[in-house]
Design a protein around this motif. Structure first.
Motif, PDB file in Angstrom:
ATOM      1  N   SER A 278       0.915  -1.124  -0.012  1.00 20.36           N
ATOM      2  CA  SER A 278      -0.021   0.121   0.198  1.00 20.36           C
ATOM      3  C   SER A 278       0.953   1.321   0.113  1.00 20.36           C
ATOM      4  N   HIS A 279       2.124   1.176   0.373  1.00 20.69           N
ATOM      5  CA  HIS A 279       2.968   2.087   0.462  1.00 20.69           C
ATOM      6  C   HIS A 279       3.138   2.865  -1.214  1.00 20.69           C
ATOM      7  N   PRO A 280       3.078   4.172  -1.203  1.00 22.41           N
ATOM      8  CA  PRO A 280       3.101   4.708  -2.639  1.00 22.41           C
ATOM      9  C   PRO A 280       4.342   4.422  -3.373  1.00 22.41           C
ATOM     10  N   LYS A 281       5.700   4.083  -2.759  1.00 23.89           N
ATOM     11  CA  LYS A 281       6.792   3.506  -3.420  1.00 23.89           C
ATOM     12  C   LYS A 281       6.745   2.213  -4.164  1.00 23.89           C
ATOM     13  N   ASN A 282       5.529   1.614  -3.552  1.00 24.01           N
ATOM     14  CA  ASN A 282       5.457   0.066  -4.040  1.00 24.01           C
ATOM     15  C   ASN A 282       4.279   0.081  -5.184  1.00 24.01           C
ATOM     16  N   GLN A 283       4.033   1.176  -5.608  1.00 25.88           N
ATOM     17  CA  GLN A 283       2.676   1.037  -6.812  1.00 25.88           C
ATOM     18  C   GLN A 283       3.284   0.267  -8.051  1.00 25.88           C
ATOM     19  N   GLU A 284       4.394   0.519  -8.113  1.00 30.26           N
ATOM     20  CA  GLU A 284       4.916  -0.355  -9.654  1.00 30.26           C
ATOM     21  C   GLU A 284       5.384  -1.579  -9.266  1.00 30.26           C
ATOM     22  N   VAL A 304     -12.787 -12.207   5.388  1.00 36.27           N
ATOM     23  CA  VAL A 304     -11.386 -11.585   5.147  1.00 36.27           C
ATOM     24  C   VAL A 304     -11.466 -10.357   4.365  1.00 36.27           C
ATOM     25  N   ILE A 305     -12.210 -10.506   3.197  1.00 42.72           N
ATOM     26  CA  ILE A 305     -12.326  -9.191   2.507  1.00 42.72           C
ATOM     27  C   ILE A 305     -13.120  -8.030   2.985  1.00 42.72           C
ATOM     28  N   ARG A 306     -14.460  -8.416   3.756  1.00 38.65           N
ATOM     29  CA  ARG A 306     -14.752  -7.280   4.494  1.00 38.65           C
ATOM     30  C   ARG A 306     -14.074  -6.704   5.405  1.00 38.65           C
ATOM     31  N   PHE A 307     -13.113  -7.332   6.183  1.00 34.55           N
ATOM     32  CA  PHE A 307     -12.486  -6.685   7.110  1.00 34.55           C
ATOM     33  C   PHE A 307     -11.369  -5.917   6.549  1.00 34.55           C
ATOM     34  N   ILE A 308     -10.534  -6.388   5.483  1.00 36.38           N
ATOM     35  CA  ILE A 308      -9.699  -5.410   4.705  1.00 36.38           C
ATOM     36  C   ILE A 308     -10.459  -4.314   4.314  1.00 36.38           C
ATOM     37  N   GLU A 309     -11.592  -4.184   3.730  1.00 37.29           N
ATOM     38  CA  GLU A 309     -12.193  -3.257   3.130  1.00 37.29           C
ATOM     39  C   GLU A 309     -12.735  -2.209   4.196  1.00 37.29           C
ATOM     40  N   MET A 310     -13.064  -2.892   5.358  1.00 37.76           N
ATOM     41  CA  MET A 310     -13.456  -1.756   6.627  1.00 37.76           C
ATOM     42  C   MET A 310     -12.264  -1.264   7.184  1.00 37.76           C
ATOM     43  N   THR A 311     -11.121  -1.804   7.355  1.00 38.65           N
ATOM     44  CA  THR A 311      -9.992  -1.453   7.663  1.00 38.65           C
ATOM     45  C   THR A 311      -8.848  -0.534   6.842  1.00 38.65           C
ATOM     46  N   LEU A 312      -8.609  -1.005   5.749  1.00 35.15           N
ATOM     47  CA  LEU A 312      -7.844  -0.846   5.009  1.00 35.15           C
ATOM     48  C   LEU A 312      -8.275   0.027   3.497  1.00 35.15           C
ATOM     49  N   GLY A 313      -9.462  -0.191   3.468  1.00 31.44           N
ATOM     50  CA  GLY A 313     -10.246   0.396   2.298  1.00 31.44           C
ATOM     51  C   GLY A 313      -9.965  -0.410   1.089  1.00 31.44           C
ATOM     52  N   GLU A 383      -7.796   6.895  10.898  1.00 37.29           N
ATOM     53  CA  GLU A 383      -7.271   8.323  10.502  1.00 37.29           C
ATOM     54  C   GLU A 383      -5.882   8.074  10.366  1.00 37.29           C
ATOM     55  N   LEU A 384      -5.222   7.042  10.590  1.00 39.74           N
ATOM     56  CA  LEU A 384      -3.742   6.660  10.353  1.00 39.74           C
ATOM     57  C   LEU A 384      -3.621   6.561   8.921  1.00 39.74           C
ATOM     58  N   PRO A 385      -2.494   6.630   8.091  1.00 38.28           N
ATOM     59  CA  PRO A 385      -2.039   6.241   6.668  1.00 38.28           C
ATOM     60  C   PRO A 385      -2.245   4.682   6.911  1.00 38.28           C
ATOM     61  N   THR A 386      -2.685   3.965   5.794  1.00 38.88           N
ATOM     62  CA  THR A 386      -3.113   2.696   5.265  1.00 38.88           C
ATOM     63  C   THR A 386      -1.872   1.979   5.741  1.00 38.88           C
ATOM     64  N   GLN A 387      -0.605   2.379   5.442  1.00 39.30           N
ATOM     65  CA  GLN A 387       0.525   1.209   5.936  1.00 39.30           C
ATOM     66  C   GLN A 387       0.552   1.232   7.187  1.00 39.30           C
ATOM     67  N   GLN A 388       0.296   2.518   7.907  1.00 33.65           N
ATOM     68  CA  GLN A 388       0.663   2.489   9.437  1.00 33.65           C
ATOM     69  C   GLN A 388      -0.608   1.805  10.265  1.00 33.65           C
TER      70      GLN A 388
END
Length: 479
Positions: A278-284, A304-313, A383-388
């Motif tokens: 999820s870090h911007p530097k790893n997009q490629e 699992v997918i519901r949890f990921i969507e709820m937490t990380l987007g 409110e934290l960045p996704t990777q954090q």
């Protein structure tokens, strides 16, 4: 009487490694290129010229260097390993433009020993702490013989639970079988269940295909090895020092990930890789992830997918692909993904054997010691960045794994009661739902009823802040 060889003729050449030293870390390459007083280039150039001048009657280093003032040797990184590029090298070291084999062996022996003699700690003085950890992981994997630099990307990492029902275990074997028919190597956490199944299936398929160089890599760490002893099919066992380095080793060494049904340990692994990617530097960076299991596990992956969507987007969900009940399709998709990874590594001239390009923040690398204090202090807020947030959720699950199966965690729970996991209500509801489903499906413990080693505490950050401000005002008035 034969004439003395003439050594002032020169050639330019690219030299591939002997059987050893085919793989160097990027820090080692930098050291060998460094022409400053602290670098190794000057020393390596001098020693290399001496080796290439084998047979010369010159016994004075200064005289030899003056004979070949334009000689140079550079280490270049390629996707299949390193090469040495020599310019204006003594021609007598070559036969029909090919370096004499004995001299090639000596050249790489010198490379090996120059690097060995340089204290590892001094190698890391100029790099960041998180880059240092990645280099240490590289050294450990190289020492274990985990790198096969001449081989195209072919390692599939399989994650999943050790406590899974028979139907899911059989499915992991079938996946491994169809991967093995395609000559694909398997890397797992080396234990039972979903870690053993893919290896077992692949072993049968490899035998059918007369594939004699199959790799069944098992990555473990001291804290988990007692609970998940290596299965007998593992033919390359590697022990990393802690869970964080073990997780990083998986995604540095592997080329494709398959996630089978599992419990908190599997979810911890998935959060780790999703947080990193999820870090911007790893997009490629291409690191394909497939979620798969039999039809009976479809509801598991839905949770699992519901949890990921709820937490990380929802954006994070684009990093994974779910395929249910179709081992042949999974194997074909993995084969295609390996070809895509190979093309990408070639385009970037990135090594096949170690994914250096992955940017990994310190939150994913620093060892987390789960105890009651550290677990209660974890920040769990969207409110934290996704990777954090992914890093902190991963730590929370790591604490539950410790409380479930690790000696230190079990002892702490016995003495002080369950760990408390605090966070915003919506986030905690999602975690409670996920963990409850794991317990109901028997994914927390191999035998017996599961007694939770954790408590979910739903906190209200706004209310806490107001309470802290009120307390501060009262303290000021009293003062």
């Amino acid at each position: 009487m034969s004439k003395e060889p003439v050594f002032n003729k020169v050639v330019n050449s690219t030299i591939r490694p002997a059987s050893h030293m085919a793989v160097l870390s990027r820090r080692e390459i930098e050291q060998l290129r460094d022409v400053s007083g602290t670098g190794l280039h000057k020393l390596f150039r001098k020693c290399a010229l001496a080796v290439l001048s084998s047979g010369s009657q010159v016994d004075n280093c200064e005289e030899l260097m003056s004979m070949y003032p334009d000689f140079d040797i550079q280490v270049r990184e390629r996707h299949q390993g390193i090469v040495l590029e020599v310019v204006n090298a003594p021609a007598n070291a070559f036969v029909d433009d090919q370096l004499i084999e004995g001299i090639r062996y000596h050249l790489f022996s010198i490379l090996r020993d120059i690097l060995y003699l340089r204290d590892i700690s001094s190698n890391h003085k100029q790099i960041s702490p998180n880059a240092q950890i990645s280099h240490e992981i590289f050294y450990r994997l190289r020492h274990a013989g985990a790198f096969h630099p001449g081989k195209k990307p072919n390692t599939v990492v399989c994650w999943g639970g050790h406590a899974i029902p028979v139907e899911e275990y059989d499915y992991t074997k079938e996946i491994g079988y169809h991967l093995g028919l395609r000559g694909i190597d398997i890397c797992t956490g080396c234990g039972a269940g979903a870690m053993k199944g893919p290896m077992k299936g692949a072993a049968i398929a490899h035998a059918k295909q007369r594939h004699i160089k199959e790799r069944h890599i098992g990555l473990t760490e001291p804290g988990i090895i007692a609970a998940e002893a290596p299965n007998a099919i593992v033919n390359e066992l590697i022990v990393m020092p802690d869970i964080e380095k073990r997780l990083e080793a998986f995604i540095r060494l592997g080329h494709v990930l398959i996630v089978f049904p599992g419990g908190v340990g599997t979810m911890e692994e998935l959060l780790f890789v999703l947080g990193v990617l999820s870090h911007p530097k790893n997009q490629e960076i291409k690191l394909p992830i497939f979620l798969t299991g039999p039809e009976s596990s479809s509801s598991y992956f839905d949770a699992v997918i519901r949890f990921i969507e709820m937490t990380l987007g929802s954006t994070t969900l684009n990093l994974v692909r779910k395929v249910i009940g179709d081992p042949v399709l999974v194997a074909k998709l993995v084969s295609d993904a390996l070809r895509q990874v190979t093309r990408e590594r070639r385009q970037r001239d990135e090594s096949f054997h170690y994914n250096w390009s992955l940017h990994i923040e310190k939150e994913f690398q620093e060892p987390f010691t789960p105890d009651h204090e550290s677990m209660a202090k974890l920040q769990l807020s969207r409110e934290l960045p996704t990777q954090q947030l992914a890093a902190n959720l991963r730590r929370a699950l790591s604490g539950i794994v410790s409380g479930n199966v690790k000696e230190q965690g079990i002892e702490a729970i016995r003495k002080y009661g369950p760990f408390q996991i605090k966070g915003e209500p919506e986030l905690m509801n999602a975690m409670d739902e996920l963990l409850t489903s794991f317990a109901q499906q028997g994914r927390m413990k191999v035998k017996g009823d599961y007694v939770p080693c954790y408590e979910i505490v739903k906190s209200n950050p706004t209310a806490e802040t107001e309470q802290q401000q009120s307390s501060k005002r009262e303290t000021t008035l009293l003062t």
